[in-house]
Scaffold this active site. Structure first.
Site, PDB file in Angstrom:
ATOM      1  N   HIS A 189      -3.190  25.375  29.459  1.00 55.76           N
ATOM      2  CA  HIS A 189      -3.286  26.336  28.333  1.00 55.76           C
ATOM      3  C   HIS A 189      -4.093  25.688  27.217  1.00 55.76           C
ATOM      4  CE1 HIS A 189      -1.375  29.680  25.788  1.00 55.76           C
ATOM      5  NE2 HIS A 189      -2.312  29.103  25.043  1.00 55.76           N
ATOM      6  N   HIS A 216      -7.380  26.234  24.220  1.00 53.59           N
ATOM      7  CA  HIS A 216      -8.396  27.015  23.496  1.00 53.59           C
ATOM      8  C   HIS A 216      -9.543  26.083  23.141  1.00 53.59           C
ATOM      9  CE1 HIS A 216      -5.562  30.394  22.657  1.00 53.59           C
ATOM     10  NE2 HIS A 216      -4.671  29.407  22.705  1.00 53.59           N
ATOM     11  N   LYS A 222      -4.125  36.658  31.611  1.00 54.25           N
ATOM     12  CA  LYS A 222      -3.447  36.415  30.338  1.00 54.25           C
ATOM     13  C   LYS A 222      -2.984  37.699  29.667  1.00 54.25           C
ATOM     14  CE  LYS A 222      -2.091  34.193  26.711  1.00 54.25           C
ATOM     15  NZ  LYS A 222      -1.490  32.906  26.410  1.00 54.25           N
ATOM     16  N   HIS A 228       2.059  35.331  26.458  1.00 50.32           N
ATOM     17  CA  HIS A 228       2.406  34.885  25.108  1.00 50.32           C
ATOM     18  C   HIS A 228       3.689  35.622  24.756  1.00 50.32           C
ATOM     19  CE1 HIS A 228       1.414  33.409  20.954  1.00 50.32           C
ATOM     20  NE2 HIS A 228       2.445  34.225  20.765  1.00 50.32           N
ATOM     21  N   HIS A 270       3.819  28.130  26.151  1.00 50.93           N
ATOM     22  CA  HIS A 270       4.215  27.385  24.945  1.00 50.93           C
ATOM     23  C   HIS A 270       5.620  27.690  24.455  1.00 50.93           C
ATOM     24  CE1 HIS A 270       2.748  31.177  23.297  1.00 50.93           C
ATOM     25  NE2 HIS A 270       1.485  30.852  23.441  1.00 50.93           N
ATOM     26  N   ASP A 312      -1.928  24.224  24.502  1.00 53.60           N
ATOM     27  CA  ASP A 312      -2.200  25.257  23.492  1.00 53.60           C
ATOM     28  C   ASP A 312      -2.973  24.671  22.310  1.00 53.60           C
ATOM     29  OD1 ASP A 312      -2.323  27.822  22.511  1.00 53.60           O
ATOM     30  OD2 ASP A 312      -0.345  27.778  21.594  1.00 53.60           O
TER      31      ASP A 312
END
Ligand code: DOR
Ligand code: ZN
Length: 344
Positions: free
Chosen positions: A14, A16, A100, A137, A175, A248
């Site tokens: 995970h 970004h 996702k 999420h 997360h 994350d």
């Protein structure tokens, strides 16, 4: 005392990395530690199709230093309109090994996300057929819900009914930040797993306020109380294959963190693996790091474990105060601190 730790090359499931200048800065940090990563598709505009994902992969591959091996896996960002054929296309092209799901409004750039899970029923059926996990999420977005209860309420009101409706779907609750999530996932069947970030095991909500308000520790899901932090840490070091690594890491320029309406996200990727190592060691569980970082996630996704290794050395590393990026700065997790591990 252990001075060196060599483990199978790990996956960050995970991550970004954004695009353009920010990506140029942060991607080499991840590629120096991880062999593969699930790259989050919440760009502006989001990565909603195979075509967009393949184009993003081109830009990513161009930003990876030539001496590093790194494979991006890009889940499509599901919207109310995502069709089953698009899921199949993404799988067959090799770009996606998961999909996702952001509840609309839950976090950075989630406005075009799914408003009702019923709207993507066809996409879900194809995912079940392909054995692809849904990455969730897990926070409700109702503004009347206490901010610290968003995750727990999601589990009770959305995740539990969803799992009853589609018991064959593999789900990763991303997360996780609460004891409630740990307990729920631990007691669920083998179709449910979770990623755990370095910040949710290293920090509790005091980190938002210590020394005055600190927007650099603001993230989704928000940091929780100490008892919740401990529960998440215990899950990470438990050796239970349902819990695996996903940083994350979510870089935002300083100006976008230090303002009213500032964005959520910690930039942990600079020293993610050393931070996990430090926390595992403090908990007396360094021997559990390899499976958490390199085995359980790949196994759950149904992809091969990496070959090759990475080595960590027990040597002080000072985290920079910031990195320059695009006329602004990026402040990393634990900026200015000394940590006890670094990559060889
Ligand atoms: O803190 C977060 N930041 N959590 C997320 O889920 C998204 C991320 C981001 O993209 O900035
Ligand atoms: Zn994220």
């Amino acid at each position: 005392m252990i001075k060196e730790l060599t483990i199978t090359a790990p996956d960050d499931l995970h991550l970004h990395i954004r695009d353009e200048a920010m990506m140029q800065l942060v991607l080499p940090h991840s590629a120096a530690q991880f062999r593969r990563a699930t790259i989050m598709p919440n760009l502006k505009p989001p990565v909603t199709t195979t075509e967009l994902a393949l184009a993003y992969r081109e830009r990513i591959m161009a930003a990876i230093p030539s001496n590093m091996l790194f494979t991006p896996l890009i889940p499509l960002y599901l919207t109310d309109k995502t069709a089953g054929t698009e899921i199949r296309r993404a799988y067959e092209s090799g770009i996606s090994r998961a999909m996702k799901y952001y509840p609309a409004g839950a976090t950075t750039n989630s406005d075009s996300a799914v408003t009702n899970i019923e709207n993507i029923r066809e996409a879900i059926d194809v995912m079940i057929e392909l054995g692809m996990p849904l990455l969730i999420h897990g926070e409700v977005t109702d503004p009347s819900v206490d901010f610290f209860d968003r995750e727990s309420r999601f589990i009770d009101e959305i995740l539990e009914p969803l799992r009853r409706k589609v018991p064959d779907l593999k789900i990763v609750m991303e997360h996780i930040s609460t004891k409630h999530a740990v307990d729920y996932i631990t007691s669920a069947d083998s179709k449910l797993a979770a990623t755990i970030t370095p910040h949710h095991i290293a920090l509790n909500r005091n980190a938002l306020f210590a020394g005055g308000i600190n927007p650099h520790n603001f993230c989704f899901p928000i940091l929780k109380s100490e008892d919740n932090r401990q529960a998440v840490l215990e899950a990470a070091i438990s050796g239970n294959p349902k819990f695996f690594l996903g940083t994350d890491s979510a870089p935002h320029a300083r100006a976008n963190k230090e303002r009213t309406g500032g964005f959520g996200g910690l930039y942990s990727a600079f020293a993610a693996l050393p931070i996990y190592a430090e926390e595992f060691e403090k908990a007396g569980a360094l021997d559990k790091l390899e499976a958490f970082a390199s085995f359980y996630g790949a196994d759950f996704y149904g992809i091969e474990r990496n070959s090759g290794t990475v080595t960590l050395i027990k040597e002080a590393l000072t985290i920079p105060d910031y990195f320059d990026v695009d006329g602004d700065q990026l402040v990393p997790m634990r900026a200015g601190d000394m940590i006890s591990w670094r990559m060889a």
